[in-house]
Motif scaffolding. Sequence first.
Motif, PDB file in Angstrom:
ATOM      1  N   MET A 153      50.178   3.533  29.130  1.00  0.00           N
ATOM      2  CA  MET A 153      50.759   4.436  29.879  1.00  0.00           C
ATOM      3  C   MET A 153      49.893   5.705  30.086  1.00  0.00           C
ATOM      4  N   VAL A 154      49.388   6.293  31.232  1.00  0.00           N
ATOM      5  CA  VAL A 154      48.913   7.476  31.251  1.00  0.00           C
ATOM      6  C   VAL A 154      49.746   8.613  31.671  1.00  0.00           C
ATOM      7  N   GLN A 155      49.972   9.758  30.883  1.00  0.00           N
ATOM      8  CA  GLN A 155      51.004  10.688  31.239  1.00  0.00           C
ATOM      9  C   GLN A 155      50.244  11.583  32.617  1.00  0.00           C
ATOM     10  N   SER A 156      51.160  12.161  33.318  1.00  0.00           N
ATOM     11  CA  SER A 156      50.656  12.783  34.682  1.00  0.00           C
ATOM     12  C   SER A 156      49.864  14.112  34.337  1.00  0.00           C
ATOM     13  N   GLU A 157      49.716  14.577  33.001  1.00  0.00           N
ATOM     14  CA  GLU A 157      48.837  15.788  32.743  1.00  0.00           C
ATOM     15  C   GLU A 157      47.615  15.118  32.362  1.00  0.00           C
ATOM     16  N   MET A 159      46.470  12.340  33.923  1.00  0.00           N
ATOM     17  CA  MET A 159      45.697  11.692  34.858  1.00  0.00           C
ATOM     18  C   MET A 159      44.590  12.062  35.495  1.00  0.00           C
ATOM     19  N   PRO A 160      44.418  13.391  35.868  1.00  0.00           N
ATOM     20  CA  PRO A 160      42.996  13.836  36.339  1.00  0.00           C
ATOM     21  C   PRO A 160      41.768  13.472  35.413  1.00  0.00           C
ATOM     22  N   VAL A 409      47.711   5.829  43.174  1.00  0.00           N
ATOM     23  CA  VAL A 409      48.409   6.244  41.943  1.00  0.00           C
ATOM     24  C   VAL A 409      49.826   6.903  42.442  1.00  0.00           C
ATOM     25  N   HIS A 410      50.704   6.335  42.196  1.00  0.00           N
ATOM     26  CA  HIS A 410      52.043   6.559  42.213  1.00  0.00           C
ATOM     27  C   HIS A 410      52.483   7.752  41.382  1.00  0.00           C
TER      28      HIS A 410
END
Length: 456
Positions: A153-157, A159-160, A409-410
């Motif tokens: 899992m890649v966290q939101s912060e 993701m970029p 990417v949801h």
Amino acid sequence: MTFGKCLDQWMLDHDLSAAEVAAITGTGSTTTISRLRHDQCTPKRCLTFLESLLAAQDAPVSPQEETRFRASLNVNRMQSGPVDHEEAFHRIFFPAAGSRTDLLLRQLQPLLEDALEIHVLTFQHSSTVLFQDLMSLLDTFGDRMHVQCCLHMVQSEEMPGFIADAMPVLCDTRCRVSMLPEHASSPGDLSILRCRKRDAWQEWLLLAQPSKKIRMMSLPDGGLYDFFQQVAVDAKDLNYVYDLSDFRSCAEHLEALYQMEKDTETCIMQEDLPFACMPIDILHAAFRSEREDHGTMVDLRRISYLRCTNMLTKKRATHLLMSCRGVENFMATGQLKRKVMELRPFTVEERKSILSALIAYAEQNEHFDLHLSGEDQLFVSHNVSANLGHGVALMPGSYEGYLHCDTFVHDAGFARSLRRYFCKTLIPCYAMSKEDSIAFLKHLVGDQNTGEKQST
């Protein structure tokens, strides 16, 4: 444990000095190592150092130690407050020529040189080196190579940065990239290689060693690849291959976009005109009817109608960024760069009507934020649709034929970050004002009228 404490413990365990670590990673300064150990560097700087450490052949980092390092990065991120994603988004929208690593390739090439078909199933943490390794393999073995990549899992912060690193792999139709749920059981960082030589299939288990060499274990009885494919069942796909020469595949593609777009603020970057901004009667008329499959064509038209209606009636903002050259090419040829099955070129009258409708909508609707850009490089790599509360769709800017690979990417946090970059950086720095953009479109429509008069 913070990143600094984790680095401190690792250096103690391996009896390494700051000077030795600086030399191993090419950091060049013991002062930087000291600042890292005392948590005086940004999470971004810590990540850059960690990737240099993991890429260094002389760094004794075990898979367990790598996991602890990555967990400690999250601690630092939570303590550091909001993350600045400017650099990562710049790499997404203005990608440099991709670098490649050949360490994995050098180890596997002798084994795979005569293989007729190659399949790689890999479970890994996301990293720049991983995607560079995969692209080196794909570049070398071409259509013989197929990759299924299951990521932790890649966290939101994060993701970029992840998208910026992974984009070449995500856009490759030979790669299926998915992400394991946060609390899913995982086999750790390992890969299973399966290849066909003549009429026989062979399998190997690949494990990364601290020395960066790959330990390979032959599996004469096979079966491990199929077993781990069952482990990968719970992973959620990030990229999808669509064949836009097929009615059903095209309908599925548009349906996926609609589910992200409906009733939400949207940022769209596309070289020429999006379907969702075209008058629905003109779009439907452009689909050829001689090969019409009634069921799938009705479905395709239904989804097109829903997207167009959503775009024109929602009370939330739409930020549309298009290329000056892309719109000029559309007006000159009547064709869209993104090839879609059985879509004939638009007639001159249809082109004028499409642009006139877009101009009228931009002038009359305060929620519709229309911009054009002369920055051609911006549109080379991908088209983008960021939808607040839902997620982001990234589609290749160019591809051969009708087959292409889109990424969905949801992640609402990623969509918010991209929207901020889109409205605060891309539009102010690289686009014309809304008024100048409308004037440019009116000029194109006027040129078409002038050209018609001259030809008569």
